[in-house]
Motif scaffolding. Structure first.
Motif, PDB file in Angstrom:
ATOM      1  N   ILE A  35       0.825  -1.216   0.000  1.00 25.82           N
ATOM      2  CA  ILE A  35       0.000   0.000   0.000  1.00 25.82           C
ATOM      3  C   ILE A  35       0.857   1.265   0.000  1.00 25.82           C
ATOM      4  N   ARG A  36       2.102   1.123  -0.426  1.00 24.38           N
ATOM      5  CA  ARG A  36       3.042   2.240  -0.420  1.00 24.38           C
ATOM      6  C   ARG A  36       2.509   3.458  -1.175  1.00 24.38           C
ATOM      7  N   SER A  37       1.962   3.239  -2.328  1.00 22.81           N
ATOM      8  CA  SER A  37       1.470   4.340  -3.146  1.00 22.81           C
ATOM      9  C   SER A  37       0.358   5.127  -2.450  1.00 22.81           C
ATOM     10  N   GLU A  38      -0.563   4.409  -1.829  1.00 18.18           N
ATOM     11  CA  GLU A  38      -1.673   5.069  -1.144  1.00 18.18           C
ATOM     12  C   GLU A  38      -1.189   5.863   0.064  1.00 18.18           C
ATOM     13  N   ILE A  39      -0.256   5.292   0.823  1.00 22.59           N
ATOM     14  CA  ILE A  39       0.259   5.997   1.995  1.00 22.59           C
ATOM     15  C   ILE A  39       1.091   7.201   1.576  1.00 22.59           C
ATOM     16  N   THR A  41       0.594   8.981  -1.065  1.00 24.76           N
ATOM     17  CA  THR A  41      -0.398   9.988  -1.460  1.00 24.76           C
ATOM     18  C   THR A  41      -0.988  10.669  -0.228  1.00 24.76           C
ATOM     19  N   LEU A  42      -1.314   9.893   0.782  1.00 30.17           N
ATOM     20  CA  LEU A  42      -1.842  10.446   2.025  1.00 30.17           C
ATOM     21  C   LEU A  42      -0.824  11.383   2.678  1.00 30.17           C
ATOM     22  N   LYS A  45      -0.763  14.678   0.881  1.00 26.29           N
ATOM     23  CA  LYS A  45      -1.961  15.477   1.172  1.00 26.29           C
ATOM     24  C   LYS A  45      -1.874  16.109   2.565  1.00 26.29           C
TER      25      LYS A  45
END
Length: 60
Positions: A35-39, A41-42, A45
């Motif tokens: 989930i590296r990409s999602e984290i 991105t978070l 943000k």
């Protein structure tokens, strides 16, 4: 009362920034590869939010 709210807001932003830094540090260490990409991105943000709050002079 307003000063207390500003202090609380400042404390929350500082805590949020510490958590953001922790996320980034752990991403750099290779944690959570699935989930590296999602984290990431978070984290970006959160960083943008913190900068926005600071730029809008919310007395932090």
């Amino acid at each position: 009362m307003q000063d207390s709210n500003n202090a609380n807001q400042g404390d929350l932003i500082l805590k949020l920034d510490k958590e953001r830094a922790w996320l980034l540090e752990n991403l750099d260490k290779g944690k959570w590869p699935e989930i590296r990409s999602e984290i990431a991105t978070l984290e970006r943000k959160i960083s943008k939010f913190i900068i926005s709050v600071q730029e809008n002079n919310f007395d932090i």
